[in-house]
Design a protein around this motif. Structure first.
Motif, PDB file in Angstrom:
ATOM      1  N   ARG A 107       0.808  -1.334  -0.132  1.00  0.00           N
ATOM      2  CA  ARG A 107      -0.073  -0.102   0.133  1.00  0.00           C
ATOM      3  C   ARG A 107       0.853   1.008  -0.040  1.00  0.00           C
ATOM      4  O   ARG A 107       0.356   2.192  -0.751  1.00  0.00           O
ATOM      5  CB  ARG A 107      -0.822   0.058   1.181  1.00  0.00           C
ATOM      6  N   TRP A 108       2.090   1.405   0.674  1.00  0.00           N
ATOM      7  CA  TRP A 108       2.872   2.390   0.731  1.00  0.00           C
ATOM      8  C   TRP A 108       3.410   2.655  -0.751  1.00  0.00           C
ATOM      9  O   TRP A 108       3.565   3.660  -1.358  1.00  0.00           O
ATOM     10  CB  TRP A 108       3.982   2.008   1.791  1.00  0.00           C
ATOM     11  N   GLU A 111       1.146   4.305  -2.891  1.00  0.00           N
ATOM     12  CA  GLU A 111       1.004   5.683  -2.921  1.00  0.00           C
ATOM     13  C   GLU A 111       1.928   6.460  -3.723  1.00  0.00           C
ATOM     14  O   GLU A 111       1.486   7.700  -4.167  1.00  0.00           O
ATOM     15  CB  GLU A 111       1.066   6.039  -1.296  1.00  0.00           C
ATOM     16  N   PHE A 112       3.021   5.954  -4.049  1.00  0.00           N
ATOM     17  CA  PHE A 112       3.900   6.767  -4.659  1.00  0.00           C
ATOM     18  C   PHE A 112       4.124   6.300  -6.372  1.00  0.00           C
ATOM     19  O   PHE A 112       4.325   6.993  -7.233  1.00  0.00           O
ATOM     20  CB  PHE A 112       5.603   6.601  -4.079  1.00  0.00           C
ATOM     21  N   THR A 127      -3.519  17.491  -1.621  1.00  0.00           N
ATOM     22  CA  THR A 127      -2.055  17.378  -1.242  1.00  0.00           C
ATOM     23  C   THR A 127      -1.861  17.192   0.225  1.00  0.00           C
ATOM     24  O   THR A 127      -1.168  16.095   0.605  1.00  0.00           O
ATOM     25  CB  THR A 127      -1.402  18.604  -1.634  1.00  0.00           C
ATOM     26  N   HIS A 130      -2.621  13.207   0.340  1.00  0.00           N
ATOM     27  CA  HIS A 130      -1.664  12.691   0.033  1.00  0.00           C
ATOM     28  C   HIS A 130      -0.356  12.620   0.891  1.00  0.00           C
ATOM     29  O   HIS A 130       0.110  11.554   1.243  1.00  0.00           O
ATOM     30  CB  HIS A 130      -0.957  13.084  -1.379  1.00  0.00           C
ATOM     31  N   VAL A 131      -0.028  13.697   1.472  1.00  0.00           N
ATOM     32  CA  VAL A 131       1.024  13.668   2.604  1.00  0.00           C
ATOM     33  C   VAL A 131       0.776  13.036   3.801  1.00  0.00           C
ATOM     34  O   VAL A 131       1.640  12.167   4.437  1.00  0.00           O
ATOM     35  CB  VAL A 131       1.405  15.078   2.874  1.00  0.00           C
ATOM     36  N   SER A 134       1.013   9.286   3.060  1.00  0.00           N
ATOM     37  CA  SER A 134       2.313   9.005   2.886  1.00  0.00           C
ATOM     38  C   SER A 134       2.899   8.712   4.200  1.00  0.00           C
ATOM     39  O   SER A 134       3.696   7.588   4.190  1.00  0.00           O
ATOM     40  CB  SER A 134       2.934   9.964   2.095  1.00  0.00           C
ATOM     41  N   VAL A 135       2.728   9.672   5.009  1.00  0.00           N
ATOM     42  CA  VAL A 135       3.336   9.457   6.495  1.00  0.00           C
ATOM     43  C   VAL A 135       2.536   8.291   7.151  1.00  0.00           C
ATOM     44  O   VAL A 135       3.417   7.301   7.822  1.00  0.00           O
ATOM     45  CB  VAL A 135       3.005  10.789   7.452  1.00  0.00           C
ATOM     46  N   TRP A 137       1.119   5.366   5.922  1.00  0.00           N
ATOM     47  CA  TRP A 137       1.632   4.135   5.366  1.00  0.00           C
ATOM     48  C   TRP A 137       2.956   3.928   5.621  1.00  0.00           C
ATOM     49  O   TRP A 137       3.511   2.760   5.946  1.00  0.00           O
ATOM     50  CB  TRP A 137       1.446   3.944   3.924  1.00  0.00           C
ATOM     51  N   THR A 138       3.893   4.854   5.741  1.00  0.00           N
ATOM     52  CA  THR A 138       5.297   4.850   6.185  1.00  0.00           C
ATOM     53  C   THR A 138       5.180   4.072   7.609  1.00  0.00           C
ATOM     54  O   THR A 138       6.022   3.270   7.933  1.00  0.00           O
ATOM     55  CB  THR A 138       6.035   6.055   6.073  1.00  0.00           C
TER      56      THR A 138
END
Length: 155
Positions: A107-108, A111-112, A127, A130-131, A134-135, A137-138
């Motif tokens: 999934r991470w 995202e990219f 945006t 998305h950020v 991203s954080v 899933w990390t």
């Protein structure tokens, strides 16, 4: 001799920042995310977007959304309620952690690598989403990966 890296000192031994606490916290977030899927279609405008597609496409979209939400909810309950068992190093717990680390790592990656920046560039809300994702899933992937390493060392 164990070829896995030592995790001693990487996280505190107890409390919310300990690995068990992080695993439970990730679980709680995933339970919430699973429940949020009930609201997601209206948040992202699916009723209007899907109004013009075939009945099959619309029903498959909503069915997939339901099962993704259910998977998030159940994966979250597993980590929230059974964190010590998952970390104990038994084969089943280790396999479940490996599956979660792989699932959330994928999934991470999506995202990219899959979602086009055109979906969020120029739109402050998207945006921010998305950020934030991203954080999220990390963090989720890192917690499950660290938990897997811990379980492999414990087993």
């Amino acid at each position: 001799m164990n070829a896995l890296p030592a995790l001693d000192g990487l996280l505190p031994a107890d409390g919310l920042f300990a690995l068990e606490g992080q695993l439970r916290l990730v679980g709680a977030v995933l339970v919430g995310m699973g429940a949020f899927h009930a609201l997601l279609p209206k948040v992202v405008g699916w009723p209007a977007d899907l109004a013009g597609v075939s009945l099959l496409t619309r029903q498959v979209s909503y069915a997939h959304l339901f099962f993704v939400g259910l998977a998030c909810f159940l994966f979250g309950l597993l980590a929230l309620c059974l964190a010590p068992d998952l970390l104990a190093g038994a084969p089943l717990g280790t396999a479940l952690l490996a599956g979660q680390a792989l699932f959330w790592g994928a999934r991470w990656f999506f995202e990219f690598a899959y979602f086009s920046p055109r979906l969020w560039r120029g739109d402050a809300l998207r945006t921010t989403g998305h950020v934030a994702l991203s954080v999220l899933w990390t963090w989720v992937t890192a917690v499950f990966a660290l938990a897997l390493l811990h379980a492999l060392r414990a087993g």
